[in-house]
Design a protein around this motif. Structure first.
Motif, PDB file in Angstrom:
ATOM      1  N   GLU A  75       8.367  14.490 -49.705  1.00 37.64           N
ATOM      2  CA  GLU A  75       8.924  13.907 -48.680  1.00 37.64           C
ATOM      3  C   GLU A  75       7.871  12.973 -47.884  1.00 37.64           C
ATOM      4  OE1 GLU A  75      12.316  14.080 -48.027  1.00 37.64           O
ATOM      5  OE2 GLU A  75      12.877  16.053 -48.710  1.00 37.64           O
ATOM      6  N   LYS A  76       8.268  11.893 -47.387  1.00 35.58           N
ATOM      7  CA  LYS A  76       7.247  11.100 -46.660  1.00 35.58           C
ATOM      8  C   LYS A  76       6.191  10.485 -47.577  1.00 35.58           C
ATOM      9  CE  LYS A  76       7.812  13.398 -42.327  1.00 35.58           C
ATOM     10  NZ  LYS A  76       7.342  13.638 -41.045  1.00 35.58           N
ATOM     11  N   GLY A  77       6.279  10.692 -49.010  1.00 35.77           N
ATOM     12  CA  GLY A  77       5.197  10.178 -49.707  1.00 35.77           C
ATOM     13  C   GLY A  77       5.642   8.585 -49.998  1.00 35.77           C
ATOM     14  N   TYR A  78       4.726   7.779 -50.147  1.00 38.68           N
ATOM     15  CA  TYR A  78       5.046   6.184 -50.503  1.00 38.68           C
ATOM     16  C   TYR A  78       4.263   5.962 -51.859  1.00 38.68           C
ATOM     17  CZ  TYR A  78       5.743   1.355 -49.968  1.00 38.68           C
ATOM     18  OH  TYR A  78       6.206   0.066 -50.735  1.00 38.68           O
ATOM     19  N   GLY A 138       3.953   6.841 -44.988  1.00 37.80           N
ATOM     20  CA  GLY A 138       4.594   8.069 -44.689  1.00 37.80           C
ATOM     21  C   GLY A 138       4.555   8.430 -43.122  1.00 37.80           C
ATOM     22  N   GLY A 139       3.162   7.686 -42.738  1.00 35.23           N
ATOM     23  CA  GLY A 139       2.877   8.127 -41.345  1.00 35.23           C
ATOM     24  C   GLY A 139       1.566   8.617 -41.034  1.00 35.23           C
ATOM     25  N   VAL A 140       0.725   8.140 -41.952  1.00 33.09           N
ATOM     26  CA  VAL A 140      -0.899   8.656 -41.948  1.00 33.09           C
ATOM     27  C   VAL A 140      -0.859  10.211 -41.609  1.00 33.09           C
ATOM     28  CG1 VAL A 140      -3.089   8.188 -41.143  1.00 33.09           C
ATOM     29  CG2 VAL A 140      -1.649   6.435 -41.403  1.00 33.09           C
ATOM     30  N   ILE A 141      -0.436  11.107 -42.756  1.00 37.77           N
ATOM     31  CA  ILE A 141      -0.454  12.492 -42.542  1.00 37.77           C
ATOM     32  C   ILE A 141      -1.721  13.063 -43.345  1.00 37.77           C
ATOM     33  CG2 ILE A 141       1.026  14.310 -43.226  1.00 37.77           C
ATOM     34  CD1 ILE A 141       3.480  12.431 -43.415  1.00 37.77           C
ATOM     35  N   ILE A 142      -2.251  13.631 -42.281  1.00 38.80           N
ATOM     36  CA  ILE A 142      -3.345  14.603 -43.096  1.00 38.80           C
ATOM     37  C   ILE A 142      -3.100  16.003 -43.323  1.00 38.80           C
ATOM     38  CG2 ILE A 142      -5.825  15.085 -42.580  1.00 38.80           C
ATOM     39  CD1 ILE A 142      -5.475  12.142 -41.779  1.00 38.80           C
ATOM     40  N   PRO A 143      -3.507  16.262 -44.642  1.00 37.69           N
ATOM     41  CA  PRO A 143      -2.731  17.849 -44.932  1.00 37.69           C
ATOM     42  C   PRO A 143      -3.824  18.652 -44.215  1.00 37.69           C
ATOM     43  CG  PRO A 143      -3.914  16.788 -46.617  1.00 37.69           C
ATOM     44  CD  PRO A 143      -3.676  15.407 -45.667  1.00 37.69           C
ATOM     45  N   PRO A 144      -3.007  19.745 -43.865  1.00 38.39           N
ATOM     46  CA  PRO A 144      -3.982  20.731 -43.138  1.00 38.39           C
ATOM     47  C   PRO A 144      -4.657  21.248 -44.015  1.00 38.39           C
ATOM     48  CG  PRO A 144      -1.596  21.309 -43.238  1.00 38.39           C
ATOM     49  CD  PRO A 144      -1.575  20.085 -43.989  1.00 38.39           C
ATOM     50  N   GLU A 145      -5.945  21.923 -43.477  1.00 38.89           N
ATOM     51  CA  GLU A 145      -6.827  22.640 -44.192  1.00 38.89           C
ATOM     52  C   GLU A 145      -6.410  23.770 -45.321  1.00 38.89           C
ATOM     53  OE1 GLU A 145     -10.205  22.644 -42.675  1.00 38.89           O
ATOM     54  OE2 GLU A 145     -11.009  23.597 -44.397  1.00 38.89           O
ATOM     55  N   GLY A 148       8.221  19.529 -49.848  1.00 38.16           N
ATOM     56  CA  GLY A 148       8.210  19.149 -48.386  1.00 38.16           C
ATOM     57  C   GLY A 148       6.735  18.180 -48.133  1.00 38.16           C
ATOM     58  N   ALA A 149       6.962  17.608 -47.178  1.00 34.52           N
ATOM     59  CA  ALA A 149       5.527  17.085 -46.852  1.00 34.52           C
ATOM     60  C   ALA A 149       4.452  17.797 -46.035  1.00 34.52           C
ATOM     61  CB  ALA A 149       5.931  15.862 -45.686  1.00 34.52           C
ATOM     62  N   ALA A 168       9.833   3.772 -56.322  1.00 30.22           N
ATOM     63  CA  ALA A 168      10.663   3.817 -55.318  1.00 30.22           C
ATOM     64  C   ALA A 168      11.289   5.149 -55.319  1.00 30.22           C
ATOM     65  CB  ALA A 168      11.656   2.714 -54.868  1.00 30.22           C
ATOM     66  N   SER A 169      11.514   5.340 -56.560  1.00 27.90           N
ATOM     67  CA  SER A 169      12.130   6.860 -56.719  1.00 27.90           C
ATOM     68  C   SER A 169      11.285   7.928 -56.494  1.00 27.90           C
ATOM     69  CB  SER A 169      12.730   6.919 -58.102  1.00 27.90           C
ATOM     70  OG  SER A 169      14.046   5.905 -58.325  1.00 27.90           O
ATOM     71  N   LEU A 170      10.140   7.485 -56.699  1.00 29.22           N
ATOM     72  CA  LEU A 170       9.093   8.562 -56.549  1.00 29.22           C
ATOM     73  C   LEU A 170       8.866   8.755 -54.788  1.00 29.22           C
ATOM     74  CD1 LEU A 170       6.393   7.884 -59.072  1.00 29.22           C
ATOM     75  CD2 LEU A 170       7.991   9.860 -59.095  1.00 29.22           C
ATOM     76  N   THR A 171       9.007   7.553 -54.123  1.00 30.29           N
ATOM     77  CA  THR A 171       8.656   7.322 -52.720  1.00 30.29           C
ATOM     78  C   THR A 171       9.974   8.347 -51.965  1.00 30.29           C
ATOM     79  OG1 THR A 171       7.859   5.192 -53.160  1.00 30.29           O
ATOM     80  CG2 THR A 171       8.901   5.854 -50.825  1.00 30.29           C
ATOM     81  N   GLY A 172       9.181   9.095 -51.173  1.00 26.41           N
ATOM     82  CA  GLY A 172      10.234   9.621 -50.331  1.00 26.41           C
ATOM     83  C   GLY A 172      10.510   9.407 -48.765  1.00 26.41           C
ATOM     84  N   LEU A 173      10.990   8.010 -48.728  1.00 21.79           N
ATOM     85  CA  LEU A 173      11.426   7.625 -47.422  1.00 21.79           C
ATOM     86  C   LEU A 173      12.718   6.789 -47.777  1.00 21.79           C
ATOM     87  CD1 LEU A 173       7.874   5.891 -46.456  1.00 21.79           C
ATOM     88  CD2 LEU A 173       8.993   7.831 -45.526  1.00 21.79           C
ATOM     89  N   ALA A 174      13.612   7.080 -46.681  1.00 19.90           N
ATOM     90  CA  ALA A 174      14.918   6.910 -46.802  1.00 19.90           C
ATOM     91  C   ALA A 174      15.168   5.224 -46.927  1.00 19.90           C
ATOM     92  CB  ALA A 174      15.788   7.496 -45.545  1.00 19.90           C
ATOM     93  N   PRO A 175      14.265   4.424 -46.192  1.00 20.50           N
ATOM     94  CA  PRO A 175      14.668   2.911 -46.169  1.00 20.50           C
ATOM     95  C   PRO A 175      14.417   2.327 -47.455  1.00 20.50           C
ATOM     96  CG  PRO A 175      13.346   3.488 -44.069  1.00 20.50           C
ATOM     97  CD  PRO A 175      13.288   4.796 -45.138  1.00 20.50           C
ATOM     98  N   ASN A 176      13.488   2.952 -48.313  1.00 17.46           N
ATOM     99  CA  ASN A 176      13.301   2.411 -49.572  1.00 17.46           C
ATOM    100  C   ASN A 176      14.208   2.993 -50.652  1.00 17.46           C
ATOM    101  OD1 ASN A 176      10.167   3.204 -48.525  1.00 17.46           O
ATOM    102  ND2 ASN A 176      10.550   1.020 -49.082  1.00 17.46           N
ATOM    103  N   HIS A 177      15.297   3.704 -50.319  1.00 21.43           N
ATOM    104  CA  HIS A 177      16.318   4.342 -51.165  1.00 21.43           C
ATOM    105  C   HIS A 177      17.825   3.748 -50.758  1.00 21.43           C
ATOM    106  CE1 HIS A 177      14.102   8.175 -51.968  1.00 21.43           C
ATOM    107  NE2 HIS A 177      13.292   7.208 -52.479  1.00 21.43           N
ATOM    108  N   ALA A 178      17.709   3.355 -49.653  1.00 24.02           N
ATOM    109  CA  ALA A 178      19.322   3.069 -49.263  1.00 24.02           C
ATOM    110  C   ALA A 178      19.641   1.778 -49.720  1.00 24.02           C
ATOM    111  CB  ALA A 178      18.993   2.667 -47.482  1.00 24.02           C
ATOM    112  N   HIS A 179      20.889   1.730 -50.090  1.00 21.72           N
ATOM    113  CA  HIS A 179      21.626   0.525 -50.590  1.00 21.72           C
ATOM    114  C   HIS A 179      21.127   0.222 -52.100  1.00 21.72           C
ATOM    115  CE1 HIS A 179      23.157   0.492 -46.477  1.00 21.72           C
ATOM    116  NE2 HIS A 179      21.886   0.079 -46.163  1.00 21.72           N
TER     117      HIS A 179
END
Ligand SMILES: Cc1ncc(COP(=O)(O)O)c(C=O)c1O
Length: 447
Positions: free
Chosen positions: A133-136, A218-225, A169-170, A144-155
């Motif tokens: 989720e939230k991967g780009y 997907g939001g600049v998500i820094i994975p936790p330690e 999960g992200a 885009a199928s690998l991307t986990g963001l709704a706007p890139n899938h919609a329609h």
């Protein structure tokens, strides 16, 4: 309004900004207004604009050989040089390089290589890919199928089932942790969920897991330690390949050559683009470890061909530019510079944690984001994207480009060549934009 149909834009929107030229980390619009390009374009102009050495290398190559292709084993010196330089740089054993034009096509290439590898290694059922989720990972049908963001899938009816994309999960602790869950418990849960997914699907049906070291779009998500240690341990247990998407993190963004170096990952597949050529021209690389190439070599020889390639794979202009850019990174110690200035940027952005609108500050070296929230204690989010967009526009009015992302996060990803003075310029302008946004949400009754 011109004839353009703009990418990733509301089709009803008209031209928002006409950029006419750039110099160093700055761009200028058609009214002469200067902006500090705090997003390095689209996370890509690492060396900034107008680098004379790069322009010279490009001109030389255009004079020498303006086109050359890679089909049927034809090649040219610029492509061979680039492939060897890249293979020597990546933290992969006996790396082999397939050149393309974009991050999306590099991931498409790897999607095909995964399938080819599955067949070639006698496990034709091993084709599913785990993505987060939230991967780009791009916008072509496969990426885009690998991307986990709704706007890139919609329609678009994506993801396509036949591609066998599984979702996990992200690594976003701020948004995805359960109440009271510690970072360590969150990491352990993400690893357990991954393992449960693998077991439910059947480990021998899963080829690879794709991940950005730090999620960008997907939001600049820094994975936790400890996140990558936990995840890669699970993948290793089931013989699943780590597919590292370095399209943003590659070439110094995290203060190391690759995100994989920052997290001590040993991927078997890697996608690179963007800063590979500092975005002077489109170039990408799908890189795989030698064992994958060895496995596919036999069947490919029987077939007589590895049936995949782009007209512009290994275009001489792109190769000459990327090669020169890699030389500059090395000679000028650009990654070390990014680590130093990035440490300063981390410090300066963390100061916004006290701002009444900022729920999360997420920053690592030269990439960061702020999440704007309606209530800091409860993490109550603003609806839609309006608040982040307002903030980005306010930054623009102040002469700074930032990027509004989903979840009202605003991203920063400046050229790697900036210095501490530029970081101060960014934080001053961003501070003014945040204050203007606070006035806006207060006036609108949104908080
Ligand atoms: C991590 C990542 N992978 C892949 C892509 C796709 O690259 P492109 O836009 O060059 O197709 C992007 C683009 O932003 C990206 O951030």
């Amino acid at each position: 309004m011109t004839a353009m149909l703009y990418p990733s834009t509301n089709p009803a929107a008209t031209e928002a900004m006409v950029v006419t030229h750039g110099e160093g980390p700055y761009i200028y619009d058609n009214k002469g207004k200067q902006y500090l390009e705090g997003m390095a374009g689209l996370w890509c102009t690492a060396l900034g604009y107008g680098n004379e050495e790069v322009i010279e290398a490009a001109t030389r190559q255009m004079r020498e050989l303006s086109f050359g292709h890679m089909f049927g084993g034809k090649t040219h010196p610029a492509a061979m040089e680039l492939a060897d330089k890249l293979a020597a740089m990546v933290p992969m054993s006996d790396a082999r390089v397939f050149l393309g034009n974009s991050g999306s096509d590099a991931n498409d290439t790897l999607m095909k290589l995964v399938r080819y590898y599955a067949e070639a290694s006698g496990q034709p059922q091993r084709t599913k890919i785990i993505a987060r989720e939230k991967g780009y990972h791009g916008v072509t049908v496969a990426s885009a199928s690998l991307t986990g963001l709704a706007p890139n899938h919609a329609h678009f009816q994506l993801p396509f089932d036949a591609l066998g994309v599984l979702r996990t999960g992200a690594p976003h602790y701020y948004r995805c942790a359960e109440p009271g869950e510690s970072e360590a418990d969150f990491v352990a849960r993400r690893a357990r969920e991954l393992e449960a997914l693998i077991l439910a699907e059947g480990p021998d049906t899963i080829a690879a897991m794709i991940a950005e070291p730090v999620n960008g779009a997907g939001g600049v998500i820094i994975p936790p330690e400890g996140y990558f240690e936990a995840i890669t341990a699970v993948l290793e247990r089931y013989g699943i390949v780590l597919w590292d998407d370095e399209v943003i993190c590659g070439f110094g963004r995290l203060g190391t050559a690759f995100g994989a170096d920052r997290y001590q990952l040993r991927p078997q597949m890697m996608a690179c683009a963007k800063a590979l050529s500092s975005a002077y021209v489109p170039v990408s690389a799908a890189i795989v470890s030698g064992d994958i190439v060895d496995a596919i070599a036999g069947p490919a020889a029987e077939l007589g061909v590895f049936g995949h390639g782009y007209t512009y794979s290994g275009h001489p202009l792109g190769c000459a530019i990327a090669s020169k850019v890699l030389d500059i990174y090395q000679r000028d110690r650009v990654f070390e510079h990014a680590a130093t200035v990035g440490a300063y940027m981390e410090q300066q952005l963390q100061r916004f944690a006290d701002h009444p609108l900022v729920g999360e500050v997420s920053v690592m070296a030269m990439i960061g984001a702020l999440e704007l929230v309606a209530d800091k204690d409860s993490k109550r989010a603003f609806e839609g994207m309006k608040v982040g967009q307002y903030c980005a526009k306010a930054a623009e009015d102040n002469g700074l480009i930032i990027r509004p992302l989903g979840g009202n996060r605003v991203a920063l990803c400046p050229p790697l060549i900036i210095n501490e003075g530029h970081v101060d310029e960014i934080t001053n302008k961003l501070g003014r934009a945040l204050d203007a946004t606070l006035d806006f949400v207060t006036a609108e009754g949104l908080i």
